[in-house]
Design a protein around this motif. Structure first.
Motif, PDB file in Angstrom:
ATOM      1  N   ASN A  29      38.401  30.922  38.022  1.00 51.67           N
ATOM      2  CA  ASN A  29      38.827  32.306  37.812  1.00 51.67           C
ATOM      3  C   ASN A  29      38.886  32.636  36.335  1.00 51.67           C
ATOM      4  OD1 ASN A  29      39.004  33.515  40.270  1.00 51.67           O
ATOM      5  ND2 ASN A  29      41.079  32.796  40.676  1.00 51.67           N
ATOM      6  N   ILE A  32      35.471  33.501  35.291  1.00 52.79           N
ATOM      7  CA  ILE A  32      35.077  34.842  35.722  1.00 52.79           C
ATOM      8  C   ILE A  32      35.699  35.887  34.812  1.00 52.79           C
ATOM      9  CG2 ILE A  32      35.278  36.520  37.580  1.00 52.79           C
ATOM     10  CD1 ILE A  32      35.271  34.130  39.507  1.00 52.79           C
ATOM     11  N   LYS A  33      36.986  35.695  34.516  1.00 53.02           N
ATOM     12  CA  LYS A  33      37.684  36.736  33.769  1.00 53.02           C
ATOM     13  C   LYS A  33      37.338  36.732  32.290  1.00 53.02           C
ATOM     14  CE  LYS A  33      41.394  36.979  37.035  1.00 53.02           C
ATOM     15  NZ  LYS A  33      42.672  36.393  37.419  1.00 53.02           N
ATOM     16  N   LEU A  37      32.899  38.494  33.164  1.00 47.87           N
ATOM     17  CA  LEU A  37      33.218  39.917  33.118  1.00 47.87           C
ATOM     18  C   LEU A  37      33.267  40.447  31.693  1.00 47.87           C
ATOM     19  CD1 LEU A  37      35.885  40.237  35.919  1.00 47.87           C
ATOM     20  CD2 LEU A  37      33.725  41.431  35.796  1.00 47.87           C
TER      21      LEU A  37
ATOM     22  N   SER B  93      37.892  35.542  41.973  1.00 49.17           N
ATOM     23  CA  SER B  93      37.865  36.928  41.504  1.00 49.17           C
ATOM     24  C   SER B  93      36.484  37.529  41.733  1.00 49.17           C
ATOM     25  CB  SER B  93      38.190  36.993  40.015  1.00 49.17           C
ATOM     26  OG  SER B  93      39.448  36.453  39.775  1.00 49.17           O
ATOM     27  N   LEU B  95      33.237  39.847  41.275  1.00 49.64           N
ATOM     28  CA  LEU B  95      32.514  40.403  40.131  1.00 49.64           C
ATOM     29  C   LEU B  95      31.994  41.797  40.435  1.00 49.64           C
ATOM     30  CD1 LEU B  95      30.488  37.235  39.226  1.00 49.64           C
ATOM     31  CD2 LEU B  95      32.086  38.371  37.711  1.00 49.64           C
ATOM     32  N   HIS B 131      39.885  43.577  38.269  1.00 45.28           N
ATOM     33  CA  HIS B 131      39.871  43.292  36.831  1.00 45.28           C
ATOM     34  C   HIS B 131      39.764  44.583  36.033  1.00 45.28           C
ATOM     35  CE1 HIS B 131      38.660  41.472  33.026  1.00 45.28           C
ATOM     36  NE2 HIS B 131      39.226  40.381  33.491  1.00 45.28           N
TER      37      HIS B 131
END
Lengths: 646, 270
Positions: A29, A32-33, A37, B93, B95, B131
């Motif tokens: 995670n 991803i964060k 992203l 999470s 995307l 997010h």
């Protein structure tokens, strides 16, 4: 060993994962964060303490493959593993991914792949370990010659042979080592011949060495044929010699149509390149040979082996390249027109699978455009790279050109970067602190002349008049003449109190005193002004790190001007690094936000905003847009995106 | 091809006839050209129409989308997959948004006794990632929403601040004020012992939004986006003052306790 491997969809469903050891924290995670992203997919590996995480995006299926491992490892092996897992997994699930996909049993196949990869890696390791002499080319040649020698019997004959071949000057001396090392059946016999010819060989070697030193290794002193060639070129006169030797062939011009083959034959630019390639190789080879005259045989052997290892690789690459260009040429001749036609049709109708090439051609424009808008070169490069990785393999939508698709992806990327990932509401945080009875402290830092004091005054106005908070300004610029007086003027105009202790004192302790005083006297906010400093001035940076470490402020604002270009990267990286490196506390603080000043002076060249946000991952909290106290804004993301890509 | 050429010839003949009626002599070539031109024009129109359609039609009325919103790790994707197929996959999470047409009520009619009158199938459900970096695309979906399920992690008190901020943005957004989609705050993970009760969550959110109201009303000069004022001046904020209807419920996707959400859907998709 790897720690874990996970395969998940862009939608967030884990399709398969395997943990060898229970992971600390949640690196997936986190990846991803903080990476996927944040448009940092240009690279393919990231360090997330204590792990290294390597990933691979498969855009056509919207899958992400992630490997988590610890320490420094053979990256080639991980790459190979990811690749083969990718192919095997896609095959395993039948090449289709949809929302109904759930965890699949892939362990058995994975274990097999892992084992394969590991054994391969071990094999590579084994081959990179020094080979025994007999395994090398030269060793084989030497043993062959030995047997010849045995046949001849006489030492004198052996000498002659050596002179003829000229490339075994030290081969025979190695022979002793190699032969002893391996338990060959003919060991004894070899020793016999060695004994016989040893003196002769030594004399011969000495002679050759002298000749080499004198003549710069003119006559056949190279060890292998390849090096020999290289060296020949290395000497000043040899290319001419070569030319002399070659007769100029007459060229026949025919009336026929020029075929691609003809063109290739006539394309001297390619040949020139090839020769250049050899040229660049030469000096090294010459150096190696020259040196080899002076260093002992063992070291030379190592070098030889390095050559042996390199050569097959190099030739492989060459072959591959040739193969590529060959197929390209063929497709160009036959299917070129058709391909171009379908390409242009698909460009209009969409549904085209994007390739590296398609994107590159379009992306170059956008990149230069970004740089023209004052985005730092590095950042534009990284961003383009990231957008590319996220697009390769995707299909364009209906009725969209490649250009439109890339632009859309880039716009979204920029938008995503600039959108703050946390609250940028300073007033809210200050009000919250007030409610809890704490003093809210903000440190302003930055290089000289960017407008720290001026914008501190603006923030002060904002907090005092809009938030109704009791504000104190702490003058911690004890360095520049007139700094305290400047702040006193601001404080008088804004009707707030100034905390100052004059010049030449330690800024860290003035700030500490100010925060304490504020706490005792019921202030809500302390704004700490620091001296401007260049990012390379180490003593001043150290002092800044101390100020931050001692006071642990609630907000660390980096003040940067919108006029800055490529230097933005350097400034922010160094400021951040200094806060990390030079603080002696366990809890490391870095820059929390950016105050972008002189924003009204840059027109649409707003790239600095993007550069700064990308480097730190922190949002632009305020934007200074003029000379008055009221000229403070929040960053409007859409306006910036429009200005950058409009 | 035969059919095509046939139509071409008949059309060309028609054009010829029309020309002769008006009194202009038209040859076969010219008429063919005219027909071709007409065909090209229609093609162009179709292409441009398709383009404009793709950009999305702007509707003023509420759409039919069920939007699942919330912060990261709240359980949006889990809820999405539970509604879709009744299982609970392991997730990370997201995307990108997950979107699908789901027959929620048909499937759960049996065990959810309170679903009240015939189920409505084929709801378009969108699970939008939480997010913040992706938040700029959220309001585009909100415009199409019939109702919103906002998933909250009831075990995570620190995240409530972000929830409040996000809710504040939703409440002050023009789309919400115009379309007023009902909003359900689903406090997920109620199976965990440390999970907070919906009432406590509600209090926290109201307090945070009140604080936000203070700081946001003090907008910086020249701020172009004029936020809609939230709540009633001079009173502390309560969720009843929100521009749309807000309900609270507890939920546990893991323990399959989603009856309240299903009931909410049944009410809205009647």
């Amino acid at each position: 060993m790897i720690d874990a491997i996970t395969i998940f969809t862009n939608g967030g469903v884990v399709l398969w994962s395997y943990c060898f050891i229970k992971l600390k924290g949640d690196p997936i995670n986190q990846l991803i964060k903080t990476v996927l992203l944040e448009e940092r997919t240009g690279e393919s590996v990231v360090r997330l303490d204590p792990y290294n995480v390597k990933w691979k995006l498969v855009n056509e299926l919207e899958l992400v493959f992630v490997v988590v491992y610890q320490g420094i490892q053979n990256l080639l092996y991980i790459d190979a593993l990811l690749d083969s897992v990718k192919t095997a997994f896609i095959e395993h699930i039948g090449g289709k991914v949809n929302l109904s996909c759930r965890k699949v049993a892939f362990e058995a196949k994975f274990m097999k792949i892992l084992q394969d990869c590991e054994t391969k890696a071990k094999e590579i390791k084994r081959t990179t370990v020094m080979r025994s002499f007999c395994e090398t080319k030269k060793g084989k040649a030497a043993t062959k010659k030995d047997s010849k020698k045995k046949a001849g019997g006489g030492g004198a004959k052996g000498e002659e042979e050596e002179e003829e071949e000229g490339d075994d000057d030290d081969g025979t001396t190695h022979n002793g080592n190699g032969g002893k090392g391996d338990d060959h059946g003919d060991d004894k016999q070899q020793q016999g011949t060695d004994g016989m010819s040893k003196e002769a060989i030594m004399a011969e070697n000495r002679k050759k060495m002298m000749a080499r030193i004198k003549g710069g290794g003119k006559k056949g002193s190279a060890d292998t044929g390849k090096q020999d060639k290289g060296q020949e070129g290395g000497e000043g006169d040899s290319p001419q010699e070569g030319k002399k030797g070659k007769k100029k062939a007459p060229r026949f011009w025919s009336e026929q149509k020029v075929t691609s083959q003809n063109m290739r034959a006539l394309d001297y630019s390619l040949k020139g390149k090839d020769e250049e390639g050899v040229d660049t190789g030469k000096p090294v080879a010459v150096g190696a040979v020259d040196r080899s005259a002076y260093i002992d045989d063992d070291a030379e052997m190592e070098m030889d082996e390095a050559d042996d290892n390199d050569d097959p690789l190099a030739s492989d690459e060459e072959e591959e390249e040739e193969g590529d260009s060959g197929t390209k040429a063929a497709s160009g001749a036959i299917g070129g027109l058709f391909k171009r036609l379908t390409d242009s049709v698909q460009n209009i109708t969409g549904n085209k699978v994007l390739t590296d090439e398609d994107i590159n051609t379009v992306l170059v424009d956008f990149k230069t455009n970004l740089m023209a808008k004052n985005v730092a070169t590095d950042i534009a490069e990284k961003l383009a790279q990231s957008v590319k990785t996220s697009l390769i393999g995707q299909r364009t939508e209906r009725f969209t050109t490649v250009r439109a698709t890339v632009k859309k992806a880039l716009t979204e990327a920029v938008q995503r970067i600039l959108t703050p990932k946390k609250s940028v509401d300073v007033l809210r945080a200050a009000l919250e602190a007030k409610a809890q009875g704490r003093v809210y402290s903000i440190v302003f830092l930055g290089v000289n002349g960017v407008g720290k004091s001026t914008n501190l005054a603006k923030v002060c106005y904002y907090l005092k008049h809009k938030g109704g908070l009791k504000v104190m300004i702490a003058a911690c610029d004890t360095f520049r003449a007139g700094a305290v007086e400047q702040l006193r003027t601001h404080a008088r105009c804004l009707e707030v109190d100034l905390f100052e202790r004059g010049y030449g004192k330690d800024a860290a302790f003035i700030a500490k005193e100010a925060i304490q005083t504020a706490g005792n006297e019921g202030y809500d906010v302390v704004l700490i002004d620091t001296a401007g400093r260049m990012q390379d001035n180490e003593p001043l940076m150290r002092a800044l790190a101390k100020l931050v470490a001692v006071n642990n402020p609630n907000l660390i604002l980096f003040v940067g001007e919108a006029l800055v270009g490529n230097d933005a990267v350097d400034q922010l990286q160094k400021f951040n690094q200094c806060l990390v490196d030079m603080s002696h506390t366990s809890k490391v603080r870095t820059i929390d936000g950016i105050l972008l000043t002189k924003f009204d002076t840059v027109d649409d060249k707003v790239g600095a905003a993007l550069s700064m946000v990308y480097i730190t991952g922190q949002p632009v909290i305020f934007v200074g847009t003029g000379q008055k106290y009221t000229h403070l804004r929040k960053l409007n993301v859409n306006t910036v995106v429009k200005a950058l890509l409009g | 091809m035969d059919v095509l050429s046939d139509t071409f010839t008949t059309l060309a003949a028609a054009v010829e006839a029309a020309g002769s009626q008006v009194g202009v002599p038209i040859t076969a070539e010219i008429s063919l050209a005219v027909v071709l031109l007409a065909v090209l024009c229609t093609l162009l129109v179709i292409v441009s129409l398709a383009r404009s359609l793709r950009k999305g039609t702007r509707r003023l009325s509420r759409g039919d989308l069920l939007l699942i919103a919330g912060q990261c790790d709240a359980g949006k994707t889990a809820l999405f997959h539970y509604l879709r197929s009744g299982d609970f996959p392991e997730t990370v999470s997201s995307l990108k948004p997950n979107t699908d047409i789901i027959n929620v009520l048909h499937k759960d009619e049996g065990d959810a006794s309170s679903s009240g009158g015939g189920g409505v199938g084929g709801i378009e459900v969108c699970d939008y990632p939480g997010h913040q970096r992706l938040s700029h695309g959220f309001f585009g979906h909100l415009k199409r929403a019939r109702c919103v399920v906002y998933v909250i992690d009831a075990t995570d008190k620190a995240a409530l601040k972000n929830v409040a901020e996000h809710l504040y943005e939703i409440f002050t957004h023009p789309a919400t004020n115009k379309l007023r989609p009902p909003l359900l705050l689903a406090c997920n993970k109620s199976d965990v012992p440390t999970a907070r009760k919906p009432d406590m969550v509600k209090d926290d959110i109201e307090r945070e939004i009140e604080r936000l109201r203070q700081s946001r009303s003090a907008t910086l000069e020249g701020q172009d986006e004029a936020d809609n004022y939230l709540g009633v001046d001079g009173e502390t904020f309560k969720l009843d003052m929100a521009p749309c209807r807000v309900d609270m419920c507890r939920m546990s996707v893991k323990k399959a306790e989603v009856q309240d959400v299903i009931k909410f859907l049944a009410d809205n998709y009647r």
